[in-house]
Design a protein around this motif. Sequence first.
Motif, PDB file in Angstrom:
ATOM      1  N   ILE A   1       4.193  -1.697  -1.739  1.00  0.00           N
ATOM      2  CA  ILE A   1       5.555  -2.000  -2.165  1.00  0.00           C
ATOM      3  C   ILE A   1       6.443  -0.837  -1.744  1.00  0.00           C
ATOM      4  CG2 ILE A   1       4.758  -3.388  -4.117  1.00  0.00           C
ATOM      5  CD1 ILE A   1       5.620  -1.108  -5.956  1.00  0.00           C
ATOM      6  N   ARG A   2       7.734  -1.047  -1.822  1.00  0.00           N
ATOM      7  CA  ARG A   2       8.670  -0.002  -1.418  1.00  0.00           C
ATOM      8  C   ARG A   2       8.422   1.275  -2.227  1.00  0.00           C
ATOM      9  NH1 ARG A   2      15.325  -0.491  -1.326  1.00  0.00           N
ATOM     10  NH2 ARG A   2      15.701   1.533  -0.335  1.00  0.00           N
ATOM     11  N   GLY A   3       8.223   2.368  -1.527  1.00  0.00           N
ATOM     12  CA  GLY A   3       7.969   3.640  -2.194  1.00  0.00           C
ATOM     13  C   GLY A   3       6.514   4.044  -2.225  1.00  0.00           C
ATOM     14  N   SER A   4       5.612   3.111  -1.903  1.00  0.00           N
ATOM     15  CA  SER A   4       4.192   3.459  -1.872  1.00  0.00           C
ATOM     16  C   SER A   4       3.836   4.026  -0.503  1.00  0.00           C
ATOM     17  CB  SER A   4       3.320   2.248  -2.194  1.00  0.00           C
ATOM     18  OG  SER A   4       3.378   1.288  -1.160  1.00  0.00           O
TER      19      SER A   4
ATOM     20  N   GLY B   1       1.379   3.136   1.461  1.00  0.00           N
ATOM     21  CA  GLY B   1       0.975   2.126   2.420  1.00  0.00           C
ATOM     22  C   GLY B   1      -0.475   2.193   2.833  1.00  0.00           C
TER      23      GLY B   1
ATOM     24  N   SER C   1       7.900  12.135  -0.177  1.00  0.00           N
ATOM     25  CA  SER C   1       9.341  12.176   0.080  1.00  0.00           C
ATOM     26  C   SER C   1       9.615  13.004   1.323  1.00  0.00           C
ATOM     27  CB  SER C   1      10.072  12.795  -1.115  1.00  0.00           C
ATOM     28  OG  SER C   1       9.945  11.977  -2.259  1.00  0.00           O
TER      29      SER C   1
ATOM     30  N   ASP D   1       4.639   7.494  -1.958  1.00  0.00           N
ATOM     31  CA  ASP D   1       4.757   8.105  -0.634  1.00  0.00           C
ATOM     32  C   ASP D   1       5.131   9.586  -0.756  1.00  0.00           C
ATOM     33  OD1 ASP D   1       4.752   8.227   2.111  1.00  0.00           O
ATOM     34  OD2 ASP D   1       6.116   6.530   2.377  1.00  0.00           O
TER      35      ASP D   1
ATOM     36  N   ALA E   1       7.934  -4.281 -10.421  1.00  0.00           N
ATOM     37  CA  ALA E   1       7.739  -4.554  -8.991  1.00  0.00           C
ATOM     38  C   ALA E   1       6.257  -4.600  -8.646  1.00  0.00           C
ATOM     39  CB  ALA E   1       8.453  -3.482  -8.160  1.00  0.00           C
TER      40      ALA E   1
ATOM     41  N   TRP F   1       7.677   7.329  -9.517  1.00  0.00           N
ATOM     42  CA  TRP F   1       6.274   7.340  -9.105  1.00  0.00           C
ATOM     43  C   TRP F   1       5.481   8.482  -9.741  1.00  0.00           C
ATOM     44  CZ3 TRP F   1       3.869   3.631  -6.204  1.00  0.00           C
ATOM     45  CH2 TRP F   1       4.694   2.702  -5.580  1.00  0.00           C
TER      46      TRP F   1
END
Length: 249
Positions: free
Chosen positions: A36-39, A41, A69, A67, A237, A84
């Motif tokens: 999801i956005r911010g992970s 991946g 930053s 993730d 989310a 997070w």
Amino acid sequence: MGLQRELAILAMKATPLPGKRNFLAEAGIATPVPAIRGSIGAVAHEPFMAFDTKRLMDLLVAFTIGDFSSGAGCSDYFNPHSPWYNVFYGAYGIRSYKRDGSPWGFTRDGRVDLEEMLEIPRLDYNFLTAGELGCPASKMCFEVLDVRQGREGPWHLADVACFIPSGLHRVQDAQAPDLTYYAVFGVPEEDYLVGRESYERVRMRGRMYFRPVADRLTLVWGGLCPDTPEGQRLMGAIIDAMSPLYAGG
């Protein structure tokens, strides 16, 4: 892509490490963990055998984290200014060795044993995460504040509010950390520790879905996020992304 972030992705994708086995995958049980956005991946698959857990079960942890930053040498898992902070989400597989043959988190007649199920996040946050990052026993503060149980289709669920020991720490305060964890999480930024203690107590809220999936096997999925408006938006989310992948069991 920063070098530390690239190392983290490679380290996560390299799991399970040689000599360790993903017993859920071997049983044909999938543990999808969507980005999801911010992970970051990438997804790690870490098995802990009964010898490691010191309990009558093996544990498989499939997880991802926040993730890195821009410019940071560590995951937002360590960032107290991010939703997070101390977040990982994904799935647990639990292989029970209880003498009565029941799956973990359930009695022999199929009723939920919530205290036994909550032993999993207690073990994870106290020992397998903060502990492996060097948290001393005196700082291991996992404490359940409130639990609400429910049911959605084949899944039992528990909404949990709790305190956990943060993984954020000064490296000099770490007691015998597992250095391989720094390959995944990075080394905490000093700026994140201004005005904070290492391994501070943090209030979190999340949800776990669980059910037996095979003989002696329990599957769990969900996450835990800061008990703040931003953290709970992230929690929503996570559940929204994971629910379609586990719908119907």
